[in-house]
Write an enzyme that holds these catalytic residues in place. Structure first.
Site, PDB file in Angstrom:
ATOM      1  N   SER A  15      -5.184 -20.589 -23.103  1.00 35.03           N
ATOM      2  CA  SER A  15      -5.015 -21.399 -21.894  1.00 35.03           C
ATOM      3  C   SER A  15      -6.293 -21.432 -21.066  1.00 35.03           C
ATOM      4  O   SER A  15      -7.269 -20.727 -21.376  1.00 35.03           O
ATOM      5  CB  SER A  15      -3.847 -20.863 -21.042  1.00 35.03           C
ATOM      6  OG  SER A  15      -4.264 -19.823 -20.207  1.00 35.03           O
ATOM      7  N   SER A 141     -16.926 -13.736 -12.057  1.00 32.13           N
ATOM      8  CA  SER A 141     -16.231 -14.479 -11.008  1.00 32.13           C
ATOM      9  C   SER A 141     -17.124 -14.478  -9.775  1.00 32.13           C
ATOM     10  O   SER A 141     -18.063 -13.663  -9.698  1.00 32.13           O
ATOM     11  CB  SER A 141     -14.922 -13.747 -10.692  1.00 32.13           C
ATOM     12  OG  SER A 141     -14.392 -14.181  -9.459  1.00 32.13           O
ATOM     13  N   TYR A 154      -9.729  -6.303  -9.382  1.00 35.83           N
ATOM     14  CA  TYR A 154     -10.260  -7.479 -10.095  1.00 35.83           C
ATOM     15  C   TYR A 154     -11.762  -7.597  -9.852  1.00 35.83           C
ATOM     16  O   TYR A 154     -12.547  -7.735 -10.796  1.00 35.83           O
ATOM     17  CB  TYR A 154      -9.526  -8.719  -9.595  1.00 35.83           C
ATOM     18  CG  TYR A 154      -9.955 -10.015 -10.234  1.00 35.83           C
ATOM     19  CD1 TYR A 154      -9.639 -10.307 -11.565  1.00 35.83           C
ATOM     20  CD2 TYR A 154     -10.665 -10.979  -9.512  1.00 35.83           C
ATOM     21  CE1 TYR A 154     -10.016 -11.503 -12.150  1.00 35.83           C
ATOM     22  CE2 TYR A 154     -11.049 -12.176 -10.088  1.00 35.83           C
ATOM     23  CZ  TYR A 154     -10.725 -12.438 -11.399  1.00 35.83           C
ATOM     24  OH  TYR A 154     -11.099 -13.629 -11.980  1.00 35.83           O
ATOM     25  N   LYS A 158     -14.954  -7.132 -12.570  1.00 36.98           N
ATOM     26  CA  LYS A 158     -15.968  -8.171 -12.816  1.00 36.98           C
ATOM     27  C   LYS A 158     -17.374  -7.644 -12.483  1.00 36.98           C
ATOM     28  O   LYS A 158     -18.330  -7.960 -13.187  1.00 36.98           O
ATOM     29  CB  LYS A 158     -15.648  -9.429 -11.994  1.00 36.98           C
ATOM     30  CG  LYS A 158     -14.298 -10.073 -12.352  1.00 36.98           C
ATOM     31  CD  LYS A 158     -14.232 -10.546 -13.793  1.00 36.98           C
ATOM     32  CE  LYS A 158     -12.996 -11.368 -14.093  1.00 36.98           C
ATOM     33  NZ  LYS A 158     -12.910 -11.796 -15.503  1.00 36.98           N
ATOM     34  N   THR A 189      -6.417 -23.190 -13.136  1.00 36.45           N
ATOM     35  CA  THR A 189      -5.826 -22.588 -14.341  1.00 36.45           C
ATOM     36  C   THR A 189      -4.634 -21.726 -13.899  1.00 36.45           C
ATOM     37  O   THR A 189      -4.290 -21.695 -12.719  1.00 36.45           O
ATOM     38  CB  THR A 189      -6.844 -21.666 -15.057  1.00 36.45           C
ATOM     39  OG1 THR A 189      -7.080 -20.535 -14.195  1.00 36.45           O
ATOM     40  CG2 THR A 189      -8.152 -22.355 -15.346  1.00 36.45           C
TER      41      THR A 189
HETATM   42  N1  LIG Z   1      -9.585 -19.887 -12.667  1.00 30.80           N
HETATM   43  C1  LIG Z   1     -10.410 -19.395 -11.772  1.00 30.80           C
HETATM   44  O1  LIG Z   1     -10.483 -19.905 -10.631  1.00 30.80           O
HETATM   45  C2  LIG Z   1     -11.294 -18.226 -12.119  1.00 30.80           C
HETATM   46  C3  LIG Z   1     -12.228 -17.805 -11.188  1.00 30.80           C
HETATM   47  C4  LIG Z   1     -13.054 -16.736 -11.494  1.00 30.80           C
HETATM   48  C5  LIG Z   1     -12.966 -16.113 -12.730  1.00 30.80           C
HETATM   49  N2  LIG Z   1     -12.043 -16.536 -13.640  1.00 30.80           N
HETATM   50  C6  LIG Z   1     -11.990 -15.835 -14.921  1.00 30.80           C
HETATM   51  O2  LIG Z   1     -11.967 -16.764 -15.983  1.00 30.80           O
HETATM   52  C7  LIG Z   1     -11.340 -16.173 -17.132  1.00 30.80           C
HETATM   53  C8  LIG Z   1     -10.379 -17.178 -17.742  1.00 30.80           C
HETATM   54  O3  LIG Z   1      -9.282 -17.337 -16.870  1.00 30.80           O
HETATM   55  P1  LIG Z   1      -8.591 -18.741 -16.584  1.00 30.80           P
HETATM   56  O4  LIG Z   1      -8.910 -19.086 -15.197  1.00 30.80           O
HETATM   57  O5  LIG Z   1      -8.886 -19.677 -17.677  1.00 30.80           O
HETATM   58  O6  LIG Z   1      -7.048 -18.290 -16.550  1.00 30.80           O
HETATM   59  P2  LIG Z   1      -5.882 -18.312 -17.629  1.00 30.80           P
HETATM   60  O7  LIG Z   1      -5.516 -19.708 -17.959  1.00 30.80           O
HETATM   61  O8  LIG Z   1      -4.809 -17.435 -17.059  1.00 30.80           O
HETATM   62  O9  LIG Z   1      -6.522 -17.644 -18.918  1.00 30.80           O
HETATM   63  C9  LIG Z   1      -6.581 -16.255 -19.114  1.00 30.80           C
HETATM   64  C10 LIG Z   1      -6.108 -15.978 -20.531  1.00 30.80           C
HETATM   65  O10 LIG Z   1      -6.247 -14.573 -20.782  1.00 30.80           O
HETATM   66  C11 LIG Z   1      -5.104 -14.146 -21.510  1.00 30.80           C
HETATM   67  N3  LIG Z   1      -4.840 -12.727 -21.359  1.00 30.80           N
HETATM   68  C12 LIG Z   1      -4.413 -12.059 -20.251  1.00 30.80           C
HETATM   69  N4  LIG Z   1      -4.228 -10.764 -20.540  1.00 30.80           N
HETATM   70  C13 LIG Z   1      -4.547 -10.608 -21.856  1.00 30.80           C
HETATM   71  C14 LIG Z   1      -4.545  -9.503 -22.734  1.00 30.80           C
HETATM   72  N5  LIG Z   1      -4.150  -8.273 -22.364  1.00 30.80           N
HETATM   73  N6  LIG Z   1      -4.934  -9.707 -24.012  1.00 30.80           N
HETATM   74  C15 LIG Z   1      -5.302 -10.925 -24.452  1.00 30.80           C
HETATM   75  N7  LIG Z   1      -5.310 -12.020 -23.679  1.00 30.80           N
HETATM   76  C16 LIG Z   1      -4.933 -11.861 -22.386  1.00 30.80           C
HETATM   77  C17 LIG Z   1      -3.975 -14.942 -20.883  1.00 30.80           C
HETATM   78  O11 LIG Z   1      -2.843 -14.923 -21.747  1.00 30.80           O
HETATM   79  P3  LIG Z   1      -1.354 -15.107 -21.103  1.00 30.80           P
HETATM   80  O12 LIG Z   1      -1.218 -16.591 -20.922  1.00 30.80           O
HETATM   81  O13 LIG Z   1      -0.459 -14.541 -22.156  1.00 30.80           O
HETATM   82  O14 LIG Z   1      -1.323 -14.353 -19.806  1.00 30.80           O
HETATM   83  C18 LIG Z   1      -4.623 -16.316 -20.746  1.00 30.80           C
HETATM   84  O15 LIG Z   1      -4.460 -17.093 -21.906  1.00 30.80           O
HETATM   85  C19 LIG Z   1     -10.702 -14.877 -16.642  1.00 30.80           C
HETATM   86  O16 LIG Z   1     -11.488 -13.786 -17.067  1.00 30.80           O
HETATM   87  C20 LIG Z   1     -10.740 -15.013 -15.129  1.00 30.80           C
HETATM   88  O17 LIG Z   1     -10.829 -13.758 -14.501  1.00 30.80           O
HETATM   89  C21 LIG Z   1     -11.210 -17.571 -13.352  1.00 30.80           C
END
Ligand SMILES: NC(=O)c1ccc[n+]([C@@H]2O[C@H](COP(=O)([O-])OP(=O)(O)OC[C@H]3O[C@@H](n4cnc5c(N)ncnc54)[C@H](OP(=O)(O)O)[C@@H]3O)[C@@H](O)[C@H]2O)c1
Length: 264
Positions: A15, A141, A154, A158, A189
């Protein structure tokens, strides 16, 4: 650099940004290895990649399971994959105050966001050194650059990634190992929906700030552009990225603003 014909391993590929970056890498001609704990989501990402003529292999992993991480990497390499890039997106966020967060939650967030990333990197790095090249990507992040209320664990996880990858590249750039750190701001997301509350349950909603962020598709476009240039740091977001300048050049203003963040 070009991704054409290269094998790229992406975590969090079921995702959000992990998925959109996987789809874009496939369009650039890369072969994908897709990992996440969500096996059904991975099948859907692989299906979408194959629909556009790309090729993907699924390797479900729980990033808290160190043994499984090393065993999977060993098997993938033994089966002949030549891994060029490792792009780690799997992560969980947090919505709780330091004073009310049980230590178990801190550990859980560190397990996924830090130790999981460290384990998979260590499992693949010797293979990359042997191959004479490799691109490693850690997803930090905005709050990997400064502290932020309700994100203590968190933010710590990071920050820790920066120390790890910066040390790694200092040791290994002579082997043609490149590192890019992603600094996303607000991207639409599921990250805030699955953020851990103090009781260990999921936050269950997308925060209004995040809902006003850029789309995961736009984020992927920015990320791929930065990766092609092998940028050390890739900023991914909109006007919220201004906080990086405020923190650096006007730290007192940053502290003033940070104390005024409302509970969410
Ligand atoms: N979106 C933002 O605004 C933002 C901002 C700063 C940093 N980030 C970083 O960007 C990265 C991607 O996040 P995203 O925003 O794309 O969110 P996301 O759609 O929630 O993607 C995170 C993915 O990580 C998977 N995951 C969580 N725990 C896991 C585990 N124990 N083992 C394997 N997979 C696991 C989740 O699976 P499930 O669906 O099963 O939970 C999900 O598919 C993350 O590291 C996040 O901290 C995001």
């Amino acid at each position: 650099m070009k991704f054409d014909g290269k094998t790229c391993w992406v975590t969090g590929a079921a995702s959000g940004m992990g998925k959109t970056v996987s789809l874009r890498l496939a369009l650039e001609g890369a072969r994908l290895i897709l990992s996440d704990r969500d096996a059904e989501g991975l099948k859907e990402t692989a299906r979408e990649i194959e629909q556009t003529g790309g090729s993907a292999r699924i390797e479900p992993i729980d990033m808290t399971d160190t043994e499984a991480i090393f065993a999977t990497a060993r098997r993938v390499i033994e089966e002949g994959e030549i891994i060029y890039g490792l792009y780690q997106f799997a992560g969980i966020s947090q919505r709780s105050l330091v004073a009310e967060t049980p230590i178990e939650n801190d550990r859980k967030i560190m397990e996924v966001n830090f130790f999981g990333v460290v384990a998979l990197t260590k499992a693949v790095l010797p293979h990359m050194i042997e191959n004479g090249e490799g691109q490693l990507v850690g997803t930090s992040s905005l709050v990997g650059k400064f502290g932020f209320p309700y994100r203590s664990a968190y933010s710590s996880s990071k920050h820790a990634l920066h120390g790890f990858f910066e040390s790694l590249v200092a040791e290994n750039s002579k082997y043609n190992i490149r590192v890019s750190m992603l600094i996303p701001g607000r991207v639409q997301t599921n990250i805030s929906k699955f953020a851990l509350k103090k009781d260990g349950k999921e936050h269950g909603q997308m925060d209004p700030g995040q809902a006003s962020g850029i789309t995961a598709e736009k984020a992927a476009k920015i990320i791929i552009r930065g990766l092609k240039k092998e940028k050390r740091e890739i900023w991914v977001g909109g006007k919220e990225m201004l906080m990086l300048h405020i923190r650096r050049f006007f730290p007192r203003l940053y502290f003033y603003l940070a104390t005024r963040i409302k509970p969410m």
